[in-house]
Design a protein around this motif. Structure first.
Motif, mmCIF file in Angstrom:
data_model
loop_
_atom_site.group_PDB
_atom_site.id
_atom_site.type_symbol
_atom_site.label_atom_id
_atom_site.label_comp_id
_atom_site.label_asym_id
_atom_site.label_seq_id
_atom_site.Cartn_x
_atom_site.Cartn_y
_atom_site.Cartn_z
ATOM 1 N N PHE A 87 5.293 16.073 29.181
ATOM 2 C CA PHE A 87 4.548 14.820 28.986
ATOM 3 C C PHE A 87 3.691 14.999 27.759
ATOM 4 O O PHE A 87 3.926 14.008 27.055
ATOM 5 C CB PHE A 87 3.780 14.520 30.287
ATOM 6 N N TRP A 88 3.016 15.741 27.475
ATOM 7 C CA TRP A 88 2.329 16.219 26.333
ATOM 8 C C TRP A 88 3.093 16.158 25.033
ATOM 9 O O TRP A 88 2.716 15.465 24.113
ATOM 10 C CB TRP A 88 1.403 17.450 26.489
ATOM 11 N N CYS B 242 2.329 25.182 25.824
ATOM 12 C CA CYS B 242 3.184 24.224 25.585
ATOM 13 C C CYS B 242 3.227 24.055 24.022
ATOM 14 O O CYS B 242 4.027 23.556 23.363
ATOM 15 C CB CYS B 242 2.624 22.907 25.986
ATOM 16 N N LEU C 115 2.662 20.102 32.884
ATOM 17 C CA LEU C 115 3.083 18.754 32.514
ATOM 18 C C LEU C 115 3.330 18.814 31.003
ATOM 19 O O LEU C 115 3.160 17.927 30.292
ATOM 20 C CB LEU C 115 1.911 17.846 32.718
ATOM 21 N N CYS C 116 3.859 19.943 30.450
ATOM 22 C CA CYS C 116 4.106 19.995 29.166
ATOM 23 C C CYS C 116 5.016 19.050 28.427
ATOM 24 O O CYS C 116 4.728 18.335 27.354
ATOM 25 C CB CYS C 116 4.617 21.471 28.727
ATOM 26 N N ALA D 65 -2.760 21.444 33.528
ATOM 27 C CA ALA D 65 -1.983 20.244 32.847
ATOM 28 C C ALA D 65 -1.067 20.792 31.861
ATOM 29 O O ALA D 65 0.169 20.449 31.648
ATOM 30 C CB ALA D 65 -2.708 19.018 32.421
#
Length: 272
Positions: free
Chosen positions: A203-204, A19, A200-201, A196
């Motif tokens: 989102f970060w 990410c 869920l990149c 995560a």
């Protein structure tokens, strides 16, 4: 035209990106993922610290303990190269070094593991060769679908956790009775960060914090180091009839040993 042959292996960004790569090259022009690169430092240094502290024991009793710990240092170097370049060669060396850490760890520590059936002790050399051959086959498979390698390694952590918990709980060494819980807590949080970051990149990135894989390095590095502390203590205790060393676990910077403190082995030689 897409580059083929050996050139692709060493080409920048030919491997899997994490990410943080959304901010690639912003800190240093030749480092793709800066945080993911520098957070390998504990993985490189901590095994060397344990080797240094156990130097007399390693020299006089069991030098083989050096090899899996040096491989962990090598893995830190390989991961540093991988995240700095994001090339496929670095990714595979990083992943394959983890496979061989597990293999060498088993080869070195199997004789002192309580789960290892005693009736196989007479065939220890054969068992070790089987482990090497299986690892060589797994290493070859790593080249077929590199993107699945990390997932496979994470799944392998499940039986590894069972062995670590069993050996720590049955060691009979008070100093390391809490180590399985400590290791599994560190690894559990580290794995959640790894997972995560991978899934869920977006989102970060929305939060402006794409650094979970860097946190994974820090926590996984501390977990790996703690594993070697635990099994070094078990090795010293199991070979106590062959040497005059005593060992105790100490913590830095606190004596009580919070989860973020660094355990280390205090080694002393009995006068008689």
């Amino acid at each position: 035209m897409e580059e083929s042959g050996l050139g692709r292996w060493f080409e920048y960004e030919s491997g899997h990106a994490w990410c943080e790569s959304a901010y690639k090259y912003q800190t240093l022009p030749y480092v793709a993922e800066f945080a993911n690169t520098v957070t390998n430092l504990p993985i490189i240094v901590l095994p060397l610290v344990n080797i240094m502290l156990l130097r007399p024991y390693l020299k006089e009793v069991n030098f083989a303990l050096v090899f899996p710990q040096l491989l962990l240092t090598f893995n830190g170097l390989a991961s540093t190269y991988y995240h700095a370049t994001l090339n496929l060669f670095g990714q595979l060396v990083d992943e394959l070094s983890l496979v061989w850490i597990i293999t060498v760890f088993l080869v070195v520590y199997i004789p002192i593991m309580k789960w290892f059936p005693q009736h196989f002790s007479a065939r220890l050399t054969l068992v070790r060769w089987v482990v090497f051959v299986v690892t060589a086959l797994i290493s070859a498979l790593c080249f077929l679908e590199p993107n699945l390698n990390a997932v496979a390694l994470m799944l392998f952590s499940i039986p590894a956790a069972v062995v670590i918990n069993y050996e720590g709980k049955h060691s009979g060494i008070p100093d390391i009775e809490s180590f399985p819980s400590r290791i599994l807590a560190l690894w559990g949080v580290a794995f959640s960060f790894w997972f995560a970051d991978r899934l869920l990149c977006d989102f970060w990135l929305y939060l402006g914090t794409p650094y979970l894989h860097a946190l994974f390095h820090l926590l996984a590095g501390l977990a790996g180091y703690t594993i070697f502390i635990m099994f070094s203590m078990i090795d010293i205790e199991n070979r106590s009839d062959t040497h005059r060393y005593t060992a105790a676990v100490r913590y830095f910077p606190t004596k009580r040993g919070s989860i973020f403190s660094f355990p280390y082995i205090s080694l002393k030689k009995r006068s008689q």
